[in-house]
Design a protein around this motif. Structure first.
Motif, short mmCIF file in Angstrom:
data_model
loop_
_atom_site.label_atom_id
_atom_site.label_comp_id
_atom_site.label_asym_id
_atom_site.label_seq_id
_atom_site.Cartn_x
_atom_site.Cartn_y
_atom_site.Cartn_z
N LYS B 160 0.88 -1.17 0.00
CA LYS B 160 0.00 0.00 0.00
C LYS B 160 0.91 1.21 0.00
CE LYS B 160 -4.54 -0.93 1.68
NZ LYS B 160 -5.45 -1.00 2.81
N ARG B 161 0.85 1.97 -1.06
CA ARG B 161 1.74 3.13 -1.22
C ARG B 161 0.98 4.38 -0.82
NH1 ARG B 161 2.95 7.04 -5.52
NH2 ARG B 161 5.20 7.26 -5.80
N GLU B 162 1.52 5.11 0.12
CA GLU B 162 0.81 6.34 0.53
C GLU B 162 1.68 7.56 0.32
OE1 GLU B 162 -1.95 6.61 3.94
OE2 GLU B 162 -0.52 8.06 4.72
N THR B 163 1.14 8.51 -0.45
CA THR B 163 1.82 9.80 -0.64
C THR B 163 0.79 10.90 -0.44
OG1 THR B 163 1.27 10.01 -2.99
CG2 THR B 163 3.27 8.76 -2.46
N ASP B 164 1.20 12.14 -0.65
CA ASP B 164 0.27 13.27 -0.51
C ASP B 164 -0.91 13.16 -1.48
OD1 ASP B 164 1.84 14.28 1.38
OD2 ASP B 164 2.77 15.83 0.15
N ASP B 165 -0.72 12.40 -2.56
CA ASP B 165 -1.76 12.31 -3.57
C ASP B 165 -2.79 11.22 -3.28
OD1 ASP B 165 -0.69 14.40 -5.10
OD2 ASP B 165 0.80 13.03 -5.93
N GLY B 166 -2.49 10.36 -2.30
CA GLY B 166 -3.45 9.33 -1.98
C GLY B 166 -2.80 7.98 -1.76
N VAL B 167 -3.63 6.94 -1.77
CA VAL B 167 -3.13 5.59 -1.51
C VAL B 167 -3.28 4.77 -2.79
CG1 VAL B 167 -3.45 3.49 -0.14
CG2 VAL B 167 -3.78 5.74 0.92
N THR B 168 -2.22 4.10 -3.19
CA THR B 168 -2.23 3.25 -4.37
C THR B 168 -1.80 1.86 -3.94
OG1 THR B 168 -1.47 5.15 -5.63
CG2 THR B 168 -1.38 3.05 -6.74
N GLU B 169 -2.54 0.84 -4.39
CA GLU B 169 -2.13 -0.53 -4.11
C GLU B 169 -1.34 -1.04 -5.29
OE1 GLU B 169 -4.10 -3.94 -2.04
OE2 GLU B 169 -5.77 -2.52 -2.24
N LEU B 170 -0.15 -1.58 -4.98
CA LEU B 170 0.74 -2.04 -6.04
C LEU B 170 1.11 -3.50 -5.81
CD1 LEU B 170 3.31 0.91 -6.06
CD2 LEU B 170 1.47 0.54 -7.70
N THR B 171 1.41 -4.17 -6.90
CA THR B 171 1.90 -5.54 -6.77
C THR B 171 3.01 -5.78 -7.78
OG1 THR B 171 1.28 -7.86 -6.78
CG2 THR B 171 0.13 -6.47 -8.33
N ALA B 172 3.90 -6.71 -7.48
CA ALA B 172 4.96 -7.08 -8.42
C ALA B 172 5.50 -8.45 -8.04
CB ALA B 172 6.08 -6.04 -8.38
N GLU B 173 6.13 -9.06 -9.01
CA GLU B 173 6.82 -10.32 -8.77
C GLU B 173 8.18 -10.03 -8.15
OE1 GLU B 173 6.05 -13.74 -9.49
OE2 GLU B 173 4.06 -12.79 -9.46
N LEU B 174 8.61 -10.88 -7.23
CA LEU B 174 9.95 -10.75 -6.66
C LEU B 174 10.97 -11.25 -7.68
CD1 LEU B 174 9.22 -12.11 -3.07
CD2 LEU B 174 9.53 -9.71 -3.75
#
Lengths: 314, 262
Positions: B160-174
């Motif tokens: 869960k990425r949180e910045t001043d612009d809001g929250v974005t859920e991200l996913t990626a392969e290791l």
């Protein structure tokens, strides 16, 4: 005139204010070309605003990709190769800083981060919360510059704004966006953009008593800030923290209530135009940088000030 | 899982920080140096992931900096990290963000088979807030930045990425690079046992050559950008100060009117 690439910052089909600041700054070094990355139709909707702020060209890179920030990096990378711009300007937001850094790695460009002014010879940085002013220059072609929000006065200018479609190259391994929730702004102005900030410190004493800070802020149309001491004590949420480990603000007027003024805090607000401090402790370091200092109880001074301002408005 | 944490020693944000007169770089001798707070959170996040999978993971700390950065390494090891790699070479002085990202990527190359690279989202001195993503770009890895929450599910990382612009859920392969934000956790204090144990943990010191770097790739003289001048801003001087005698608020209002601020 030489081309300058400007990455357009947009939300919900509208240009952000920072986009116009970038276009204004870009005109001091060359001819701005706006680069729009977004779903189909985005560029068309933004074009009018971009032309009114001097965009000579508009590159439209349309994609529905769920890849996170890498489409922007790849589009800019291919444009840098194609048009050899004198500079690339990106806003110094969280996303912008990341896009800029990745672009600089790929194009082998100088990264001039968080500039407060741009000129043909380089940029100006404000370092350690404004304690130092530094001038920097690029030793490479097409430097990538991020510009701090609010540091440039927006000026309008007519631009031809000819639209050109560009491809979105594949970008290799990337994170994928699952969902987005934009922040819901309250009624108060955004802290870093506000022209007046009223901030509270440990002296406010409790979360409930922050209502005093909010009350004064609202009558002034101001944003609310808090010192680290207040945030660490749980009086106010972290996103409102002003200081070295929080936001840097530079408003016309900064009113500090019950804030002692540790370096930690001063680093985030000392470039404010006018600083007013209210603190019980006459030795508080905040008074060293305050244009007007009141040694007294904020619970008496702030409500009285609020009332006086409300009276004048009525 | 093999976790690497990128850490940095920075001047204490509670001290008065200075730029050196001679080359406009950070005057590291003028201030107390500490492990950057955000890096403590990155180490904490790594330790929690390790504890979450029954302790099978290893946590390696990587830093680049002068000799005294070993203090920052010790702090991370006493919190519970297992080993450290320290890139230390005079020639690194004054390296810019692009050079730093490339050098860190080389050092990461010496840590065999890592799955996850953790870092702080923004150092409190440079504040470029870009190096983790830049390292990811050099390595061709996904970058999931400003994490408020991290979850590993098999070979996938979700953030869960949180910045001043809001929250974005991200996913990626290791393997992937994840940078953490302020809200990720509260870092633990090293225990006495942890401090004692840290003294015996392996710290590998690398020179440029050891890391496969050439002096022409790093340092002030080869930087892609140069600071041409720096000066302390004249300090704001104190203005008027008075004791409140019951009319402090009214006096501020009068001042604001006189200054045309209201």
């Amino acid at each position: 005139m030489a081309e300058v690439l400007v990455l357009v910052d947009h939300l919900d089909g509208e240009n952000k204010k920072s986009t116009y600041e970038l276009l204004t700054a870009a005109r001091t070094v060359g001819e701005p070309s706006a680069v729009v990355v977004g779903p189909a139709g985005t560029a068309a909707g933004l074009a009018e605003g971009l032309r009114a702020h001097g965009a000579a060209k508009i590159y439209a890179a349309e994609t529905d990709s769920a890849e996170f920030l890498t489409p922007q990096v790849s589009v800019l990378e291919s444009l840098v190769e194609q048009v050899d711009p004198v500079a690339v300007l990106i806003s110094a937001s969280a996303d912008g800083k990341e896009i800029a850094g990745r672009l600089a790695v790929r194009t082998g460009s100088a990264l001039l981060a968080d500039a407060v002014a741009v000129s043909p010879t380089g940029v100006t940085h404000s370092v350690f919360g404004g304690a130092y002013i530094a001038e920097a220059k690029a030793n490479t072609g097409h430097p990538v510059i991020t510009l701090r929000a609010g540091s440039v006065e927006i000026e309008q200018a007519e631009g031809a704004g000819a639209e050109e479609t560009v491809a979105v190259p594949a970008s290799g391994r990337s994170a994928t966006v699952i969902s987005r929730e934009p922040i819901v702004g309250g009624d108060r102005p955004e802290l870093t953009e506000a022209s007046v900030v009223v901030a509270g410190g440990r002296g406010v004493g409790s979360a409930d008593d922050f209502a005093i800070v909010e009350g004064l802020a609202d009558v002034l149309g101001a944003a609310v800030g808090a010192s680290r001491a207040a945030v660490d004590s749980g009086y106010y949420p972290h996103q409102f923290q002003v200081g070295q480990t929080g936001k840097t603000v530079s408003p016309q007027l900064y009113i500090a209530l019950g804030i002692s003024g540790a370096i930690q805090h001063r680093a985030g607000m000392q470039t404010s135009k006018t600083i007013i401090a209210v603190n019980k402790d006459s030795e508080a370091p905040i008074f060293e940088i305050a244009d007007l200092g009141v040694v007294g109880d904020l619970f008496k001074v702030a409500p009285q000030l609020q009332e006086e301002i409300a009276k004048r408005k009525a | 899982m093999k976790i690497v944490v990128l850490v940095k020693q920075v001047p204490d944000t509670y001290s008065e920080r200075q730029l050196s007169d001679s080359d406009h770089t950070l005057d590291r001798d003028a201030t107390d140096a500490v492990l950057d707070e955000i890096n403590e959170r990155a180490v904490e996040a790594a330790l929690q992931l390790k504890e979450g999978d029954g302790g099978d993971s290893t946590v390696t700390v990587v830093t680049m900096g002068p000799d005294r950065a070993t203090d920052a390494i010790r702090k991370a090891l006493s919190m519970g990290a297992d080993a450290a790699v320290h890139l230390s070479d005079e020639a690194l002085h004054g390296s810019d963000a692009v050079q730093t990202a490339r050098a860190l990527a080389k050092v990461l190359g010496t840590v065999e088979g890592f799955d996850l690279v953790l870092a702080g989202n923004e150092a409190s001195d440079g504040r470029a807030a870009a190096v983790p993503a830049m390292v990811a770009d050099v390595l061709g890895l996904p970058a999931l930045t400003h994490a408020r929450e991290i979850a590993i599910e098999g070979s996938t990382v979700r953030v869960k990425r949180e910045t001043d612009d809001g929250v974005t859920e991200l996913t990626a392969e290791l393997p992937a690079v994840v940078s953490v934000g302020e809200k990720i956790n509260e870092p633990r204090y090293p225990s006495f046992k942890g401090i004692m144990a840290a003294k015996k943990k392996p710290v590998t010191t690398l020179s440029l050559t050891d890391a496969g770097l050439d002096a022409s790739e790093v340092g002030l003289a080869n930087a892609l950008s140069s600071v041409t001048s720096s000066q302390p801003k004249p300090p704001k001087s104190a203005g008027e100060k008075f004791e409140d005698e019951g009319d402090g608020g009214s006096k501020i209002a009068a001042y604001l009117v006189a200054q045309k601020l209201i």
